[in-house]
Design a protein around this motif. Structure first.
Motif, mmCIF file in Angstrom:
data_model
loop_
_atom_site.group_PDB
_atom_site.id
_atom_site.type_symbol
_atom_site.label_atom_id
_atom_site.label_comp_id
_atom_site.label_asym_id
_atom_site.label_seq_id
_atom_site.Cartn_x
_atom_site.Cartn_y
_atom_site.Cartn_z
ATOM 1 N N ASP A 1 7.796 -0.661 -11.674
ATOM 2 C CA ASP A 1 6.641 -0.206 -12.557
ATOM 3 C C ASP A 1 5.743 0.863 -11.383
ATOM 4 N N VAL A 2 5.843 0.661 -10.307
ATOM 5 C CA VAL A 2 5.180 1.525 -9.113
ATOM 6 C C VAL A 2 5.994 2.460 -8.287
ATOM 7 N N ARG A 3 7.294 2.789 -8.978
ATOM 8 C CA ARG A 3 8.187 3.463 -8.016
ATOM 9 C C ARG A 3 7.555 4.785 -7.570
ATOM 10 N N LYS A 4 6.850 5.451 -8.682
ATOM 11 C CA LYS A 4 6.372 6.660 -8.638
ATOM 12 C C LYS A 4 4.997 6.905 -7.665
ATOM 13 N N GLN A 5 4.592 5.716 -7.266
ATOM 14 C CA GLN A 5 3.532 5.817 -6.453
ATOM 15 C C GLN A 5 4.031 5.532 -4.874
ATOM 16 N N LEU A 6 5.037 4.954 -4.765
ATOM 17 C CA LEU A 6 5.827 4.764 -3.403
ATOM 18 C C LEU A 6 6.385 5.767 -2.982
ATOM 19 N N ASN A 7 6.364 5.890 -1.724
ATOM 20 C CA ASN A 7 7.161 7.010 -1.023
ATOM 21 C C ASN A 7 8.703 6.433 -0.987
ATOM 22 N N ASP A 8 9.698 7.202 -0.734
ATOM 23 C CA ASP A 8 11.067 6.895 -0.801
ATOM 24 C C ASP A 8 11.446 5.865 0.200
ATOM 25 N N ALA A 9 10.865 5.928 1.202
ATOM 26 C CA ALA A 9 11.201 4.872 2.478
ATOM 27 C C ALA A 9 10.762 3.681 2.354
ATOM 28 N N ASP A 10 9.641 3.533 1.605
ATOM 29 C CA ASP A 10 8.918 2.268 1.539
ATOM 30 C C ASP A 10 9.357 1.744 0.029
ATOM 31 N N TYR A 11 10.006 2.524 -0.661
ATOM 32 C CA TYR A 11 10.600 1.778 -2.028
ATOM 33 C C TYR A 11 11.786 1.233 -1.591
ATOM 34 N N GLU A 12 12.743 2.058 -0.768
ATOM 35 C CA GLU A 12 13.945 1.416 -0.417
ATOM 36 C C GLU A 12 13.881 0.230 0.161
ATOM 37 N N ARG A 13 12.936 0.164 1.187
ATOM 38 C CA ARG A 13 12.630 -0.954 2.085
ATOM 39 C C ARG A 13 12.605 -2.196 1.064
#
Length: 240
Positions: free
Chosen positions: A123-135
């Motif tokens: 739900d928040v993937r578009k608000q996160l940067n790539d590295a934080d989302y991957e982690r």
């Protein structure tokens, strides 16, 4: 002698031939094609996933050979099943490795728990940067940390992961009449639940060592090869 086609469809991590190191030898007996799904490219920037495009890529690769066997891992199993539903006559057999076919088992406990865990992150993937989302993805999905590499390839991989649609959104159906093997690693209730559901609908289920990549183990590779060979022999007998 004409070789039957085998199309291998990767999951989320490596892609193309690199996703199937144990299966390269299939090319000795089959017309083996190691697919690259939409948005997976060694150089180009990743784009939003599109399962419809993936299905089209897979069907084109089968149609050009008059049909073939499909081996698919993880999210790749979603497009493999959708392709078999759309054009079952092109799919001689399905091998689904740790299939992320969550829409089939949406009401079952392990799948429901996984979605409850992962939905807030999607739900928040578009608000996160790539590295934080991957982690956070790896922490939730695999209780593991990412490697923390800072290379162009690693950055593309992180972005690609963030751009993947939730696997439970695909409108999957059971594919009657297509011989199917489900291969799991026996490590995660989610995939065992999906495998058990598919087994109840007629699929063969086998468990091999290797965690989320049982196709990399000698036993898993043997299951894949023997299943395809059995179906291929059966087709040859029927055609003679």
């Amino acid at each position: 002698m004409h070789k039957q086609r085998v199309v291998l469809v990767h999951g989320l991590d490596t892609f193309g031939a690199a996703a199937w190191p144990k299966q390269h030898g299939l090319a000795l007996s089959y017309d083996a094609l190691f697919l690259r799904r939409h948005g997976f490219d060694p150089v180009a920037e990743p784009v939003e996933s599109d399962v419809g495009t993936d299905v089209g890529i897979l069907l084109d690769s089968l149609a050009s050979a008059g049909g073939g066997h499909v081996v698919a891992h993880e999210q790749g199993a979603v497009s493999a099943m959708l392709a078999a539903v759309e054009r079952p006559g092109l799919v001689h057999s399905l091998v689904l490795v740790e299939p992320a076919c969550l829409s089939l088992t949406a009401e079952l406990p392990a799948t429901a728990a996984y979605r409850t865990l992962m939905q807030p992150l999607f739900d928040v993937r578009k608000q996160l940067n790539d590295a934080d989302y991957e982690r956070e993805y790896f922490r939730r999905a695999f209780s593991a940390a990412t490697g923390g590499r800072d290379t162009p390839e690693a950055r593309r991989s992180a972005r690609r992961l963030r751009l993947q649609a939730p696997p439970w959104e695909a409108p999957l159906e059971i594919v009657p009449g297509v011989p199917t093997l489900v291969l799991t690693g026996g490590w995660e209730p989610l995939y065992e639940e999906i495998a058990a559901y598919l087994q109840e609908t007629g699929a063969l289920h086998r468990i091999a060592a290797g965690g989320h990549r049982p196709q990399d183990s000698a036993e898993g590779d043997r299951y894949i090869r023997s299943f395809i060979a059995d179906v291929a022999r059966s087709m040859s007998v029927q055609a003679s």
